[in-house]
Design an enzyme around this catalytic site. Structure first.
Site, PDB file in Angstrom:
ATOM      1  N   ASN A   7       0.865  -1.181   0.000  1.00  6.72           N
ATOM      2  CA  ASN A   7       0.000   0.000   0.000  1.00  6.72           C
ATOM      3  C   ASN A   7       0.901   1.231   0.000  1.00  6.72           C
ATOM      4  O   ASN A   7       1.469   1.588   1.027  1.00  6.72           O
ATOM      5  CB  ASN A   7      -0.886  -0.048   1.250  1.00  6.72           C
ATOM      6  CG  ASN A   7      -1.829   1.130   1.329  1.00  6.72           C
ATOM      7  OD1 ASN A   7      -1.789   2.040   0.493  1.00  6.72           O
ATOM      8  ND2 ASN A   7      -2.681   1.136   2.341  1.00  6.72           N
ATOM      9  N   ARG A  91      -2.734  -2.087  -3.321  1.00  2.44           N
ATOM     10  CA  ARG A  91      -3.940  -1.293  -3.111  1.00  2.44           C
ATOM     11  C   ARG A  91      -3.876  -0.141  -4.097  1.00  2.44           C
ATOM     12  O   ARG A  91      -2.903   0.624  -4.108  1.00  2.44           O
ATOM     13  CB  ARG A  91      -3.967  -0.759  -1.692  1.00  2.44           C
ATOM     14  CG  ARG A  91      -5.131   0.160  -1.512  1.00  2.44           C
ATOM     15  CD  ARG A  91      -5.053   0.905  -0.222  1.00  2.44           C
ATOM     16  NE  ARG A  91      -6.246   1.705  -0.076  1.00  2.44           N
ATOM     17  CZ  ARG A  91      -6.301   2.807   0.640  1.00  2.44           C
ATOM     18  NH1 ARG A  91      -5.267   3.227   1.284  1.00  2.44           N
ATOM     19  NH2 ARG A  91      -7.425   3.476   0.724  1.00  2.44           N
ATOM     20  N   HIS A 180     -12.956   3.094   0.014  1.00  2.00           N
ATOM     21  CA  HIS A 180     -12.971   2.123   1.123  1.00  2.00           C
ATOM     22  C   HIS A 180     -13.663   0.821   0.726  1.00  2.00           C
ATOM     23  O   HIS A 180     -14.098   0.057   1.580  1.00  2.00           O
ATOM     24  CB  HIS A 180     -13.748   2.663   2.356  1.00  2.00           C
ATOM     25  CG  HIS A 180     -13.012   3.674   3.182  1.00  2.00           C
ATOM     26  ND1 HIS A 180     -13.673   4.624   3.922  1.00  2.00           N
ATOM     27  CD2 HIS A 180     -11.693   3.875   3.418  1.00  2.00           C
ATOM     28  CE1 HIS A 180     -12.793   5.372   4.571  1.00  2.00           C
ATOM     29  NE2 HIS A 180     -11.583   4.941   4.270  1.00  2.00           N
ATOM     30  N   ARG A 241     -11.314  15.902   6.919  1.00  2.00           N
ATOM     31  CA  ARG A 241     -12.177  16.251   5.778  1.00  2.00           C
ATOM     32  C   ARG A 241     -13.562  16.643   6.273  1.00  2.00           C
ATOM     33  O   ARG A 241     -14.079  16.053   7.222  1.00  2.00           O
ATOM     34  CB  ARG A 241     -12.310  15.075   4.801  1.00  2.00           C
ATOM     35  CG  ARG A 241     -11.014  14.665   4.159  1.00  2.00           C
ATOM     36  CD  ARG A 241     -11.281  13.624   3.071  1.00  2.00           C
ATOM     37  NE  ARG A 241     -10.044  12.988   2.668  1.00  2.00           N
ATOM     38  CZ  ARG A 241      -9.788  11.688   2.782  1.00  2.00           C
ATOM     39  NH1 ARG A 241     -10.706  10.862   3.279  1.00  2.00           N
ATOM     40  NH2 ARG A 241      -8.639  11.200   2.392  1.00  2.00           N
ATOM     41  N   GLU A 386      -8.079  -5.010   5.177  1.00  2.30           N
ATOM     42  CA  GLU A 386      -7.989  -4.770   3.735  1.00  2.30           C
ATOM     43  C   GLU A 386      -6.829  -5.546   3.117  1.00  2.30           C
ATOM     44  O   GLU A 386      -6.924  -6.014   1.978  1.00  2.30           O
ATOM     45  CB  GLU A 386      -7.815  -3.264   3.485  1.00  2.30           C
ATOM     46  CG  GLU A 386      -9.092  -2.482   3.741  1.00  2.30           C
ATOM     47  CD  GLU A 386      -8.843  -1.022   4.063  1.00  2.30           C
ATOM     48  OE1 GLU A 386      -8.304  -0.745   5.156  1.00  2.30           O
ATOM     49  OE2 GLU A 386      -9.179  -0.165   3.249  1.00  2.30           O
TER      50      GLU A 386
END
Ligand code: ADP
Length: 402
Positions: A7, A91, A180, A241, A386
């Site tokens: 990743n 990823r 996601h 965010r 993940e």
């Protein structure tokens, strides 16, 4: 099959090395501060022993060389030679409209990923750097891209479109993509596995609450709506965010503050959310401490806003799916914060959501059903994974290629 999961961020590379058949993680770690002063590699062996290597890691290629070097070293390694690595799974954040599932990385795929860099300028370029780096260090190894957007490909058009001139969708691909996806897919499947139900027969809402946060409506095994949109800034309130905001307020702020698109993007992506409201931190633990130990008003407000936004989405998604059977919490906050889970589920009894506080309280990072015995909706905590999902997808694609 031994699979290296990678990743890549702009200045970091996280990795996990799996032996899938044996369900083992042979090694994992992270390279940080790539291209900066003080770069290092933190490597963890299967035994849990950690080793730190400091060195000049100027770019992602050197980072990958470092990782592979340590993995195959006599002292700290877990393999005799690099031939033992069967595949690499990456990823990749954005797969555009093209990729509805994971793919074997070919030259054509790389061309497409370069194209999507425009859609995800912060994420896809570092992901590509990782792919190029592996290609140059171990050229013949199969590489697979696993996309954050892929799981949401099943969203119907009336859900993913924005009500703006249709020409802009055709011209620039402006639409909801969602992110996601790997996490939402993993935790929803895992929840169904634990409950012993068929994903194709239930309506699930998953709440991934980490630094980035998003909710997903999964009807009969398919994502039918999700809160992040064209970019990850839409939807729930996040660490830094803003999530949903009236776009009229955005243009107003830009006018008043005399800022351009770049500064506005930084404002809403990096200085908003929990950090923006509290002015203290983007980290929910620090906010909780300030709120409950010192009574900080803005931290109390941020917590209320955070929970309320999630609650609103749960209601919306239950309506969108015409019901709800399973509600799943995951991500650093979802897995660890009993207070958030309580705040979100409060007053949702009318939807059939009833948490058992004896189970919920103090529960951290554990797979558990946290709803009361008779609760119509099963509420669960499922830690996300993940990396495992990427490893499984990579194995699947490489096996099918043979
Ligand atoms: P990322 O999105 O970067 O992967 P994580 O999933 O690790 O982030 O989530 C980070 C968030 O999880 C932070 O807000 C952090 O405060 C929160 N978190 C981590 N551990 C705990 C804990 N024990 N209790 C409450 N919140 C926690």
């Amino acid at each position: 099959m031994k699979i290296l999961v990678i990743n890549c961020g702009s200045s970091s590379i996280k990795y996990q090395f799996y032996s899938l058949g044996e369900s083992r993680i042979l090694a994992k770690g992270i390279v940080e501060k790539i291209g900066m002063k003080g770069s290092f590699l933190k490597h963890e062996k299967e035994s849990g022993q950690k080793v730190l290597f400091e060195g000049e890691i100027l770019d992602h290629k050197i980072g990958i060389e470092y990782i592979l070097g340590v993995m195959s070293s006599v002292k700290h390694g877990c393999i005799g030679s690099l031939d033992e690595v069967n595949a690499v799974g990456h990823r990749v954040v954005h797969g555009g409209e093209e990729f509805s599932e994971s793919v074997l990385i070919t030259d054509e795929v790389i061309v497409a990923l370069e194209k999507f860099s425009e859609l995800a300028p912060l994420h896809n370029p570092p992901n590509l750097k990782g792919i190029y780096a592996v290609k140059s260090v171990i050229p013949d190894i199969p590489q697979v891209a696993v996309f954050d957007t892929a799981f949401h490909h099943t969203m119907p058009q009336h859900v993913f479109m924005y009500a703006i001139p249709y020409a802009l969708y055709k011209k620039y691909g402006i639409r909801r993509y969602g992110f996601h996806g790997t996490s939402h897919k993993y935790v929803s499947n895992r929840a169904c596995e634990i409950l012993g139900v068929n994903p194709k027969e239930v309506k699930v809402i998953t709440c991934h609450l980490g630094n980035g946060t998003s909710a997903c409506a999964i009807k009969y095994g398919e994502s039918v709506d999700t809160s992040m949109g064209f970019t990850p800034v839409e939807g729930l309130i996040m660490g830094t965010r803003s999530g949903d905001i009236d776009m009229g307020a955005v243009t107003y702020i830009m006018d008043k503050e005399r800022i351009g698109t770049k500064s506005a993007s930084i404002l809403f992506n990096k200085h908003s959310g929990l950090l923006g409201i509290t002015g203290i931190s983007s980290d929910s633990r620090e906010i909780r401490a300030a709120a409950f130990e010192k009574g900080d008003e803005r931290c109390l407000l941020a917590i209320k806003m955070f929970d309320y936004r999630i609650k609103k989405y749960i209601g919306a998604y239950a309506a969108a799916m015409g019901g709800l059977d399973v509600l799943v919490f995951t991500g650093g906050i979802g897995e660890n914060s009993d207070i958030t889970r309580t705040g979100v589920c409060e007053n949702l009894e009318f939807l059939g959501i009833e948490i058992d506080q004896q189970i919920n309280e103090g529960l951290r990072g554990e797979e558990r059903v946290i709803s009361k015995e008779g609760s119509r909706v099963k509420v669960m905590v499922v830690p996300t994974n993940e990396e495992l999902m990427i490893a499984i997808d990579t194995q699947h694609i490489v096996d099918n290629k043979k």
